[in-house]
Each structure stands twice: as C-alpha cells, then as structure tokens.
Design a protein around this motif. Structure first.
Motif, PDB file in Angstrom:
ATOM      1  N   SER A  73      -9.797 -38.535  13.602  1.00  0.00           N
ATOM      2  CA  SER A  73      -8.608 -37.678  13.677  1.00  0.00           C
ATOM      3  C   SER A  73      -7.783 -37.771  12.409  1.00  0.00           C
ATOM      4  O   SER A  73      -7.174 -36.780  11.976  1.00  0.00           O
ATOM      5  CB  SER A  73      -7.765 -38.043  14.900  1.00  0.00           C
ATOM      6  OG  SER A  73      -7.227 -39.353  14.785  1.00  0.00           O
ATOM      7  N   THR A  77      -6.814 -34.489  10.224  1.00  0.00           N
ATOM      8  CA  THR A  77      -5.418 -34.139   9.955  1.00  0.00           C
ATOM      9  C   THR A  77      -5.139 -34.081   8.459  1.00  0.00           C
ATOM     10  O   THR A  77      -4.422 -33.184   7.977  1.00  0.00           O
ATOM     11  CB  THR A  77      -4.484 -35.162  10.613  1.00  0.00           C
ATOM     12  OG1 THR A  77      -4.783 -35.248  12.012  1.00  0.00           O
ATOM     13  CG2 THR A  77      -3.023 -34.749  10.450  1.00  0.00           C
ATOM     14  N   VAL A 126     -11.372 -25.707  11.932  1.00  0.00           N
ATOM     15  CA  VAL A 126     -11.746 -26.113  13.295  1.00  0.00           C
ATOM     16  C   VAL A 126     -13.257 -26.299  13.391  1.00  0.00           C
ATOM     17  O   VAL A 126     -13.749 -27.279  13.964  1.00  0.00           O
ATOM     18  CB  VAL A 126     -11.254 -25.072  14.322  1.00  0.00           C
ATOM     19  CG1 VAL A 126     -11.859 -25.354  15.698  1.00  0.00           C
ATOM     20  CG2 VAL A 126      -9.734 -25.088  14.404  1.00  0.00           C
ATOM     21  N   GLN A 133     -18.127 -33.729  14.513  1.00  0.00           N
ATOM     22  CA  GLN A 133     -18.242 -34.398  15.810  1.00  0.00           C
ATOM     23  C   GLN A 133     -19.618 -34.187  16.442  1.00  0.00           C
ATOM     24  O   GLN A 133     -19.830 -34.547  17.587  1.00  0.00           O
ATOM     25  CB  GLN A 133     -17.162 -33.876  16.753  1.00  0.00           C
ATOM     26  CG  GLN A 133     -15.746 -34.225  16.326  1.00  0.00           C
ATOM     27  CD  GLN A 133     -14.689 -33.498  17.155  1.00  0.00           C
ATOM     28  OE1 GLN A 133     -14.890 -32.386  17.629  1.00  0.00           O
ATOM     29  NE2 GLN A 133     -13.542 -34.143  17.350  1.00  0.00           N
ATOM     30  N   LEU A 183      -9.990 -25.500  18.631  1.00  0.00           N
ATOM     31  CA  LEU A 183      -8.990 -26.552  18.429  1.00  0.00           C
ATOM     32  C   LEU A 183      -8.799 -27.368  19.700  1.00  0.00           C
ATOM     33  O   LEU A 183      -8.690 -28.602  19.653  1.00  0.00           O
ATOM     34  CB  LEU A 183      -7.658 -25.915  18.004  1.00  0.00           C
ATOM     35  CG  LEU A 183      -6.505 -26.880  17.722  1.00  0.00           C
ATOM     36  CD1 LEU A 183      -6.862 -27.819  16.577  1.00  0.00           C
ATOM     37  CD2 LEU A 183      -5.226 -26.100  17.408  1.00  0.00           C
ATOM     38  N   TRP A 184      -8.786 -26.703  20.829  1.00  0.00           N
ATOM     39  CA  TRP A 184      -8.623 -27.389  22.113  1.00  0.00           C
ATOM     40  C   TRP A 184      -9.780 -28.370  22.351  1.00  0.00           C
ATOM     41  O   TRP A 184      -9.567 -29.521  22.742  1.00  0.00           O
ATOM     42  CB  TRP A 184      -8.560 -26.361  23.233  1.00  0.00           C
ATOM     43  CG  TRP A 184      -8.388 -26.949  24.601  1.00  0.00           C
ATOM     44  CD1 TRP A 184      -7.265 -27.530  25.130  1.00  0.00           C
ATOM     45  CD2 TRP A 184      -9.385 -27.021  25.621  1.00  0.00           C
ATOM     46  NE1 TRP A 184      -7.495 -27.951  26.419  1.00  0.00           N
ATOM     47  CE2 TRP A 184      -8.792 -27.658  26.756  1.00  0.00           C
ATOM     48  CE3 TRP A 184     -10.708 -26.600  25.718  1.00  0.00           C
ATOM     49  CZ2 TRP A 184      -9.484 -27.882  27.932  1.00  0.00           C
ATOM     50  CZ3 TRP A 184     -11.403 -26.828  26.898  1.00  0.00           C
ATOM     51  CH2 TRP A 184     -10.788 -27.461  27.983  1.00  0.00           C
ATOM     52  N   ALA A 186     -11.891 -29.649  20.016  1.00  0.00           N
ATOM     53  CA  ALA A 186     -11.928 -30.677  18.977  1.00  0.00           C
ATOM     54  C   ALA A 186     -10.923 -31.789  19.259  1.00  0.00           C
ATOM     55  O   ALA A 186     -11.245 -32.974  19.130  1.00  0.00           O
ATOM     56  CB  ALA A 186     -11.655 -30.042  17.612  1.00  0.00           C
ATOM     57  N   VAL A 187      -9.719 -31.420  19.652  1.00  0.00           N
ATOM     58  CA  VAL A 187      -8.685 -32.425  19.923  1.00  0.00           C
ATOM     59  C   VAL A 187      -9.078 -33.298  21.104  1.00  0.00           C
ATOM     60  O   VAL A 187      -8.905 -34.531  21.086  1.00  0.00           O
ATOM     61  CB  VAL A 187      -7.323 -31.742  20.170  1.00  0.00           C
ATOM     62  CG1 VAL A 187      -6.288 -32.756  20.671  1.00  0.00           C
ATOM     63  CG2 VAL A 187      -6.816 -31.081  18.892  1.00  0.00           C
ATOM     64  N   ARG A 188      -9.644 -32.692  22.134  1.00  0.00           N
ATOM     65  CA  ARG A 188     -10.062 -33.450  23.313  1.00  0.00           C
ATOM     66  C   ARG A 188     -11.233 -34.388  23.009  1.00  0.00           C
ATOM     67  O   ARG A 188     -11.438 -35.371  23.727  1.00  0.00           O
ATOM     68  CB  ARG A 188     -10.453 -32.496  24.445  1.00  0.00           C
ATOM     69  CG  ARG A 188      -9.267 -31.800  25.100  1.00  0.00           C
ATOM     70  CD  ARG A 188      -9.754 -30.732  26.081  1.00  0.00           C
ATOM     71  NE  ARG A 188     -10.615 -31.277  27.103  1.00  0.00           N
ATOM     72  CZ  ARG A 188     -10.196 -31.758  28.279  1.00  0.00           C
ATOM     73  NH1 ARG A 188      -8.895 -31.766  28.556  1.00  0.00           N
ATOM     74  NH2 ARG A 188     -11.049 -32.213  29.161  1.00  0.00           N
ATOM     75  N   SER A 189     -11.984 -34.098  21.957  1.00  0.00           N
ATOM     76  CA  SER A 189     -13.163 -34.907  21.627  1.00  0.00           C
ATOM     77  C   SER A 189     -12.837 -36.140  20.802  1.00  0.00           C
ATOM     78  O   SER A 189     -13.701 -37.008  20.624  1.00  0.00           O
ATOM     79  CB  SER A 189     -14.190 -34.044  20.875  1.00  0.00           C
ATOM     80  OG  SER A 189     -14.631 -32.956  21.679  1.00  0.00           O
ATOM     81  N   PHE A 190     -11.633 -36.219  20.266  1.00  0.00           N
ATOM     82  CA  PHE A 190     -11.238 -37.415  19.514  1.00  0.00           C
ATOM     83  C   PHE A 190     -10.988 -38.582  20.466  1.00  0.00           C
ATOM     84  O   PHE A 190     -10.412 -38.409  21.545  1.00  0.00           O
ATOM     85  CB  PHE A 190      -9.963 -37.154  18.705  1.00  0.00           C
ATOM     86  CG  PHE A 190     -10.168 -36.278  17.505  1.00  0.00           C
ATOM     87  CD1 PHE A 190     -11.169 -36.551  16.583  1.00  0.00           C
ATOM     88  CD2 PHE A 190      -9.350 -35.179  17.284  1.00  0.00           C
ATOM     89  CE1 PHE A 190     -11.351 -35.753  15.468  1.00  0.00           C
ATOM     90  CE2 PHE A 190      -9.522 -34.372  16.174  1.00  0.00           C
ATOM     91  CZ  PHE A 190     -10.525 -34.655  15.267  1.00  0.00           C
ATOM     92  N   ILE A 193      -5.729 -40.031  18.620  1.00  0.00           N
ATOM     93  CA  ILE A 193      -5.066 -39.192  17.626  1.00  0.00           C
ATOM     94  C   ILE A 193      -4.104 -40.075  16.834  1.00  0.00           C
ATOM     95  O   ILE A 193      -3.266 -40.763  17.411  1.00  0.00           O
ATOM     96  CB  ILE A 193      -4.280 -38.036  18.281  1.00  0.00           C
ATOM     97  CG1 ILE A 193      -5.200 -37.204  19.186  1.00  0.00           C
ATOM     98  CG2 ILE A 193      -3.620 -37.168  17.221  1.00  0.00           C
ATOM     99  CD1 ILE A 193      -6.276 -36.465  18.445  1.00  0.00           C
TER     100      ILE A 193
END
Length: 483
Positions: A73, A77, A126, A133, A183-184, A186-190, A193
C-alpha cells in the motif's frame, strides 16, 4: 496451468473489449465519416502523449514494487501521489495553450483533453496496482466493461446527434466506471493501509526513471505515425489509417495478455534469484506470442479490402497499409516479450536503451518518409523501427540469461497458417465467382470463422505442445473426458 488460465481470461476479456471497440469504431466511421474518425483519434493521440508525462513510468514501477509483496500500500500511495502532481502540471499547460491544441486537432477539444487524460490516468494507476497484486485476470475483465460502457454510450450519443462530443462523454464514463470498481478491489486486497515513507518514493522513482520510456515506446508504436500524419495529410486519410491500425492491433491482444500475466511471476522469481525459471517462462511466451498474429497476417493480407469495407467503402483503400501494419504488430508481439522479461529481471535500464532505439528510429523514419509516401510510408517506418529494436532486444537479453528460441513451435504455426490461407483464398475466389453473399460483412465473418477453425484444427494436430496446453487448461470434467 494457472498462468495459462489467467492468460486466457485476460485475453478473452481484451478480445471482447476489442470487438466492442471495433463495433463502436464502425459506427463512428459510418456516421461521422473518415474525417470525424480522424479528429477523434487525433484527440486520443494527444491523450497518449500527455499521458506519458503524467505517468513517467510510475504505473510500471507500482506493478513491480507491489509484486515484490512488501509494503504494497505504501508503494501504491507513493506512485499515485507522484502521478497526481504530474497531471496537474500537464493540465495547466494544456489549458494555457488551448488555442494551439485546438488548431492542431481541428476541433475545440482542449478541455476534453484534460478530462479524458484524468480518467485515463486514474484507470492506469488502478490497473497497475491490480497487476502487482497478481490480479491480472480482474484487470483484464475490467477492459470489456470499460470498452463496452464507452461504446454503448458513444453509439447512443451518435444516434442522438451529439457528434464528436458524445464520443468524449462515452470515453469518460467508461474509464471512470472501471476506475471506481478497480479501486474498491485493490484497496480491499491490501493486507494493511499505511502512508509511504521517503524510501518508498525513492524506490518508485528509481524504477520509473528507466521504465517511463517503456510507456513512451508503447505510445510511439501506437501514436507516432498518427501524430506526424496530422501535420501532413487530411483527417480523412488519418481516419483510414487508424481504421487499418485498429484491425492490426486487434491481433496483438494475446501477446499483451501473455506479457501482463507472466510479468508478476517473472518478477517474483527474479527477486528470488531463480533466473532459470524466468528463462523457461520467457521461452513459453515466445512459443505463443505469434499464436494469433501469424494467421492474422495471412488472413489480413488476403481479406484486407473486405475487412476495411466494414467501416465504409472509402476505407478499403487502406488494404496495403493494413498488411504492413500487421507485420509491425507481429514483430512487436515478440519484441514485447523481451523487454517484459528485462523489466521482470529488474533491468529497466536495459529496456530503456532498447526502447530509445525504437523511439528515435520511429520518429526519424516517419518524419523522413511521410511527406513523400503518406500513410504507406508511416506504416513502413513503424515496421522497420520495431524490427531494429527486436534485434537489439535479442542481443541484450541473451547477455543476461540463457534461452532458446522455440523455432519448432513457430514453424508449426506458420504451416497451419499457410493451410488456412489456401482455404481462405479458395473461399474468397469461390464467393467472388458465384456471389454467394450480397453483404460484405457476411463474407468477412464466414471467411474469418472458416480460417480460424482450419488454423486451430491444423495446429492442434501439428503441435503436441499446443495440444497439451489446451488439454491442461480445460475444466477438470472436460479434461478427464479428453484424456
């Protein structure tokens, strides 16, 4: 097997997207003519070139660092932050010089350039995270969603009489939709954060300072000729050229899916210093890079006029250009596997040199021949420059790892394509003699379908490697029956 299935899913997604994009382009060509299509693609060429500055290799750096599976993450970022700053700079520049931009395009589109550039950048970032990932199949699935949404909105807008503005609106909606969805995911796969540290920015920049030219090389392959043609020929000829180009790049999809699928795996193996495994994957990529391109060259040469007539009668004059551009994409299909492997080996500096050779050669050749030979010269210039870069790429990679060219597999693909060509040529002669079909598009679908069936049937019989790959990637229930 997992890599094969991922490649197939990614390719099927991109293939579906290309079909949808092809349909939309046919509508654009038929409703707005070659002139309207030319204006639209001049805008897209500006997006492509401006996008190089807003990205500067950051998406490739994000994919590489995230694929190494440490502080993911933070790297993501850091990369997004860097590209955002670059976008603001480019947007201000475009708006300040909007009169010059509008004059070049031949249409007041400067504000749209900024908006399209923004959604394009977000979607690229994205996708870079998703590939890092190892969610390449998901990033692939987003492609037909993006293109389908864009195409439906564009066609509806054209039918509603919105003209070129409707094309821009459809583009923005398609890209914005998949950006939000991606984006939804990708963020959930980290795993977690966290904010980046200076070291993360430094690491992204260290990789991006070489990998940015890879994006420049991709843009040069797709857009140098179109951009230079904008100074020397009419929008109508640009429209005809881009119609031929759309068909040619349609054939390179599978090679692109291979490289995107294999890159995270190669990168991970390289990080573990397993170069033999990297070489094995690279040889696999070479064995299948021409799987679609080789029969595409044969079929595209035989059916060039019929394929282009789908856009409208005026487009058929681009048949020679189409054949030359397919040769360019065939060479590019192999060259991409070389630079992809170099990047996976964490040698973007070497890819930088190879891509620099192509870009400089492509620009010089296009500027030299377009004024005298027009669109045919542009196609020849692109083909020649990519062939030179392939030779440089071969010499460079062979100095790092030991590999062999799977010549046997490639020859079998050519043999199968030659048999396919005989069948297609016979079918074309038979149809022209007896006029079985009155509608050109029916002729195209019948002969393309017939040719594809003959090619894959022949290859299935000739190549044990291809046959085993197909069997290995079948669903378990079907595989047991086939065995």
């Amino acid at each position: 097997m997992r890599l094969g299935q991922t490649s197939v899913i990614h390719f099927a997604s991109r293939f579906s997207a290309s079909v949808l994009g092809f349909v939309a382009t046919v509508f654009i060509g038929r409703i707005l003519g070659s002139d309207g299509l030319g204006i639209y693609y001049l805008v897209l060429s500006m997006i492509a070139w401006s996008g190089i500055i807003t990205k500067m290799g950051v998406p490739s750096a994000i994919t590489k660092r995230v694929s190494e599976e440490q502080t993911q993450s933070e790297y993501a970022t850091a990369g997004v932050s860097l590209s955002t700053v670059l976008f603001v700079i480019v947007a201000i520049f475009v708006l300040v010089f909007q009169e010059s931009v509008n004059s070049y395009i031949g249409y007041p589109a400067a504000e749209f350039v900024v908006l399209l550039l923004f959604v394009n950048l977000i979607q690229s970032l994205v996708n870079a995270v998703l590939r890092g990932q190892q969610l390449v199949h998901l990033s692939g699935i987003f492609i037909p969603i993006r293109t389908g949404t864009r195409s439906v909105v564009q066609i509806a807008a054209l039918l509603a009489g919105l003209g070129i503005v409707g094309l821009f609106v459809g583009y923005m909606i398609g890209y914005a939709l998949v950006s939000v969805l991606g984006l939804w995911i990708a963020v959930r796969s980290f795993d977690r954060i966290a904010l980046p540290r200076p070291s993360h920015f430094q690491s992204i920049i260290a990789y991006a300072k070489f990998s940015w030219i890879g994006a420049l090389r991709s843009r040069a392959f797709n857009w140098v000729d179109v951009s230079i043609l904008g100074f020397f020929v009419s929008s109508s000829l640009i429209g005809i050229y881009t119609a031929a180009w759309n068909i040619a790049v349609f054939l390179i999809l599978f090679g692109g899916s291979l490289s995107q699928t294999l890159f995270p795996e190669m990168s991970s193996m390289s990080a573990n210093d397993d170069r033999k495994a990297v070489a094995d994957l690279f040889e696999t990529a070479l064995a299948f890079a021409g799987l679609i391109l080789i029969p595409g060259l044969v079929g595209g040469t035989l059916l060039g006029e019929q394929l282009l007539q789908v856009y409208g009668e005026e487009f058929s004059q681009g048949a020679v250009v189409l054949s030359i551009l397919i040769v360019a994409t065939l060479i590019q299909g192999y060259q991409r596997q070389f630079t992809n492997t170099l990047n996976a080996l964490d040698r973007p500096d070497l890819s930088f040199r190879i891509n620099a050779v192509f870009i400089v050669g492509n620009v010089i050749l296009n500027l030299s021949v377009i004024p005298s030979f027009g669109v045919v010269g542009a196609a020849v210039a692109t083909t020649t420059s990519v062939a030179v870069s392939l030779g440089v790429a071969y010499a460079t990679l062979s100095s790092l790892i030991e590999f062999s060219i799977p010549a046997g597999e490639i020859i079998k693909q050519w043999v199968a394509a030659a048999v396919m060509g005989l069948v297609v040529y016979s079918g074309l002669w038979f149809e022209s003699t007896y006029s079985l079909f009155d509608v050109n598009i029916v002729v195209v679908f019948v002969l393309v379908g017939l040719g594809a069936g003959v090619y894959f049937a022949m290859l299935f019989g000739l190549s044990g490697r291809f046959r085993q790959t197909i069997i290995d990637n079948l669903p378990p229930q079907v595989r047991r029956i086939s065995i």
